[in-house]
Structure formats: structure tokens, C-alpha cells
Enzyme design. Structure first.
Site, PDB file in Angstrom:
ATOM      1  N   ASP A  77      13.522   6.952  -1.528  1.00  0.00           N
ATOM      2  CA  ASP A  77      13.581   7.562  -0.201  1.00  0.00           C
ATOM      3  C   ASP A  77      14.577   6.864   0.720  1.00  0.00           C
ATOM      4  O   ASP A  77      15.105   5.796   0.394  1.00  0.00           O
ATOM      5  CB  ASP A  77      12.183   7.557   0.441  1.00  0.00           C
ATOM      6  CG  ASP A  77      11.405   6.267   0.172  1.00  0.00           C
ATOM      7  OD1 ASP A  77      12.030   5.229  -0.063  1.00  0.00           O
ATOM      8  OD2 ASP A  77      10.166   6.328   0.190  1.00  0.00           O
ATOM      9  N   ASN A 146      -2.337   4.262   3.594  1.00  0.00           N
ATOM     10  CA  ASN A 146      -3.008   5.571   3.587  1.00  0.00           C
ATOM     11  C   ASN A 146      -2.876   6.289   2.240  1.00  0.00           C
ATOM     12  O   ASN A 146      -3.224   7.454   2.122  1.00  0.00           O
ATOM     13  CB  ASN A 146      -2.445   6.469   4.697  1.00  0.00           C
ATOM     14  CG  ASN A 146      -0.955   6.779   4.517  1.00  0.00           C
ATOM     15  OD1 ASN A 146      -0.340   6.324   3.555  1.00  0.00           O
ATOM     16  ND2 ASN A 146      -0.388   7.547   5.421  1.00  0.00           N
ATOM     17  N   HIS A 148       0.044   6.816   0.593  1.00  0.00           N
ATOM     18  CA  HIS A 148       1.296   7.538   0.328  1.00  0.00           C
ATOM     19  C   HIS A 148       2.087   6.867  -0.795  1.00  0.00           C
ATOM     20  O   HIS A 148       1.987   5.665  -1.016  1.00  0.00           O
ATOM     21  CB  HIS A 148       2.152   7.713   1.602  1.00  0.00           C
ATOM     22  CG  HIS A 148       2.840   6.496   2.109  1.00  0.00           C
ATOM     23  ND1 HIS A 148       3.025   6.241   3.452  1.00  0.00           N
ATOM     24  CD2 HIS A 148       3.435   5.450   1.483  1.00  0.00           C
ATOM     25  CE1 HIS A 148       3.685   5.123   3.612  1.00  0.00           C
ATOM     26  NE2 HIS A 148       3.942   4.617   2.433  1.00  0.00           N
ATOM     27  N   GLU A 153       3.165  11.835   2.344  1.00  0.00           N
ATOM     28  CA  GLU A 153       2.012  11.446   3.149  1.00  0.00           C
ATOM     29  C   GLU A 153       0.794  12.295   2.777  1.00  0.00           C
ATOM     30  O   GLU A 153       0.935  13.353   2.136  1.00  0.00           O
ATOM     31  CB  GLU A 153       2.363  11.632   4.639  1.00  0.00           C
ATOM     32  CG  GLU A 153       3.552  10.796   5.121  1.00  0.00           C
ATOM     33  CD  GLU A 153       3.240   9.307   5.297  1.00  0.00           C
ATOM     34  OE1 GLU A 153       2.213   8.821   4.770  1.00  0.00           O
ATOM     35  OE2 GLU A 153       4.036   8.619   5.955  1.00  0.00           O
TER      36      GLU A 153
HETATM   37  C1  F6R Z   1       9.384   2.559  -0.073  1.00  0.00           C
HETATM   38  C2  F6R Z   1       8.343   3.582  -0.187  1.00  0.00           C
HETATM   39  C3  F6R Z   1       6.986   3.382   0.391  1.00  0.00           C
HETATM   40  C4  F6R Z   1       6.452   1.943   0.216  1.00  0.00           C
HETATM   41  C5  F6R Z   1       5.068   1.818   0.857  1.00  0.00           C
HETATM   42  C6  F6R Z   1       4.541   0.407   0.768  1.00  0.00           C
HETATM   43  O1  F6R Z   1      10.573   2.975  -0.701  1.00  0.00           O
HETATM   44  O2  F6R Z   1       8.586   4.622  -0.714  1.00  0.00           O
HETATM   45  O3  F6R Z   1       6.077   4.281  -0.217  1.00  0.00           O
HETATM   46  O4  F6R Z   1       6.399   1.629  -1.136  1.00  0.00           O
HETATM   47  O5  F6R Z   1       5.120   2.205   2.198  1.00  0.00           O
HETATM   48  O6  F6R Z   1       5.333  -0.434   1.558  1.00  0.00           O
HETATM   49  P1  F6R Z   1       5.202  -2.009   1.477  1.00  0.00           P
HETATM   50  O7  F6R Z   1       5.597  -2.401   0.112  1.00  0.00           O
HETATM   51  O8  F6R Z   1       6.162  -2.528   2.521  1.00  0.00           O
HETATM   52  O9  F6R Z   1       3.776  -2.337   1.777  1.00  0.00           O
END
Ligand code: F6R
Length: 253
Positions: A77, A146, A148, A153
Site C-alpha cells: 500500500d 482493528n 486490518h 479496514e
Molecule cells: C503496512 C500495512 C498495515 C500495517 C499495520 C500494522 O504496509 O499495510 O496493514 O501492517 O497497520 O502496522 P504496524 O506494524 O506499524 O503495527
């Protein structure tokens, strides 16, 4: 979607003590794949979860000479509305945490553009690229508090393709730590969809810390609830969860 969602599988869980061990296990899997298949395609995540893994890939590249010159990468992303040179863009993150420190070729690294004026085209082309290779060999995922994955989401359809996602308030709050102010946190991102992620041949999800325990419980213990994106992983036959005790505290003793 269709053929993905007929059967459910149990993910393999590797339970580790902490973030360091999680990173070491993940790095081992990636390094083994790249050694075995020098033209491997890797799906990559940003955020805190994979940073330690990337550090180990860099160290291994320096010390043992593992080569990335023929590896290709596809990031999950990118934020909408910030340029690749912005310090919080995922393009910048990847250069800083991995790409500039190994021998990967820039032309082999793919991150959707979040600053294009034609985001619809960006999404279509990115989906086509990933489909064109039949899905990445190995997708690295983190998970949001959450549940995702990517920026899919809660409530997103499991048949979603690459699309522009509205970030949930919880995600914006959580990512505000990387920005100067809350207002600066982008409201949208281009993300692989759930079905794009499920095209991957193998998936490794990293989770460390108590904040991730709700999401892992949803996947590993609760009844299947398709509102929570991490549950899409139940429909993939080759998922490995590498998680520490705290992240697993609500699901596995
Ligand atoms: C990042 C992504 C997100 C993260 C998620 C966890 O490219 O797609 O889904 O993997 O938000 O983030 P962290 O690792 O910072 O807790």
C-alpha cells in the site's frame, strides 16, 4: 473470488518470546526463499512490524552476501496525497529501511503511486501487475489493532481488488505517531485488496505486542467474522503467523 472462499484452513502459528525473535524467524523464511529462488517475488509491508526483519535481511546481505539483484517486490500500500519523496510515504520508508541497503534494482520494486492524478488507473495497473505474475511468492503482512491487513479496514469485501481505501479513525490515530500532527495523517491509501493478497503463494503475518491480541484472537479463536479483514487469511492454504506471547495472549496459552 469465488474459488478462494470455498474452504478454510488453519494457519501455522510460530509462537516466539518477543519482537526480536519474531524478526529473526521472518528473516529466515525470506532468506531461504531468496536463496532457493533468486527470482522470487516478495510482497512487502511497511510499519513497525517488519522493520526488525528488514534489518536482519540487510545484515545477512552484508555478512553472507545473499543477493536480491533478481528479486522483485510489490508493496501492499501507499498513502494517497503524499509524494514518494515525503518522509512518511511508504516509498521513502522502503528505501530507508531496505531497498537502499541491499542490491535490489529500483526497477524491480513496485509501490503503487498515491500521488497520481489518476488513482483509478494506478489501481487497475497494480492489480494487473500482480495478477500477471500469478500472485507474489511470499507476502509479508502486519496487522492493524482493528484487524486490518494492508489498508483493508473492517467491513471491506473479501473480493476486493487494489483500491483506494478510506483509513479508519483507529488507523489514523495509530499512525499519527509518525506524523508531526494528527491533521497531517492521510485519510486515504491505495492498497492491495483482500483478493489481491490471497493470490500470494505463501503469506507470513507478523504480530508483536498486546495491541495485536484482539486481531489474532479474531483469526485464531473466535467464530469466523468476515467483518474483520484478518479473517480472510482463513481462506488461504499457506499462512504462517509469527507472533509473540503478548500478541497471542488472548488466543494461545
Ligand atoms: C503496512 C500495512 C498495515 C500495517 C499495520 C500494522 O504496509 O499495510 O496493514 O501492517 O497497520 O502496522 P504496524 O506494524 O506499524 O503495527
Amino acid at each position: 473470488m469465488e474459488e478462494f472462499y470455498l474452504q478454510t484452513y488453519k494457519p501455522t502459528v510460530i509462537k516466539v518470546d518477543d519482537y526480536e525473535q519474531m524478526s529473526a524467524e521472518a528473516a529466515k523464511i525470506i532468506i531461504n526463499l531468496v536463496k532457493k529462488k533468486p527470482s522470487a517475488s516478495l510482497g512487502l509491508a511497511t510499519g513497525s512490524s517488519p522493520v526488525g526483519t528488514y534489518e536482519r535481511l540487510i545484515r545477512d546481505h552484508e555478512q553472507n552476501g545473499t543477493k536480491y539483484a533478481t528479486v522483485t517486490t510489490y508493496n501492499l500500500d501507499e498513502y494517497v496525497g503524499i509524494s514518494p519523496s515525503h518522509h512518511q510515504s511508504y516509498a521513502f520508508f522502503m528505501k530507508e529501511h531496505l531497498f537502499d541497503k541491499i542490491d535490489i534494482l529500483a526497477k524491480n520494486t513496485h509501490i503503487p503511486s498515491g500521488s497520481s492524478l489518476d488513482l483509478e488507473k494506478v489501481c487497475e495497473e497494480y492489480e494487473a501487475k500482480i495478477k500477471g505474475i500469478g500472485g507474489v511468492d511470499l507476502q509479508v503482512l502486519g496487522v492493524g489493532t482493528n484487524g486490518h491487513i494492508g489498508f483493508n479496514e473492517p467491513g471491506i469485501s473479501f473480493s476486493s481488488k487494489v483500491h483506494v481505501a478510506e483509513l479508519a479513525q483507529e488507523t489514523r490515530d495509530s499512525n499519527a505517531r509518525f506524523f508531526n500532527s494528527h491533521e497531517e495523517v492521510p485519510k486515504q491509501a491505495v492498497t492491495m485488496g483482500i483478493s489481491t493478497i490471497l493470490l500470494s503463494k505463501k503469506i507470513v503475518l507478523l504480530a508483536s505486542g498486546k495491541a495485536k491480541s484482539y486481531a489474532l484472537k479474531a483469526l485464531l479463536k473466535d467464530e469466523l467474522n468476515e467483518e474483520i479483514p484478518i479473517n480472510a487469511l482463513r481462506y488461504h492454504r499457506d499462512v504462517t503467523i509469527i507472533a509473540d506471547k503478548e500478541a497471542l495472549s488472548l488466543s494461545i496459552n
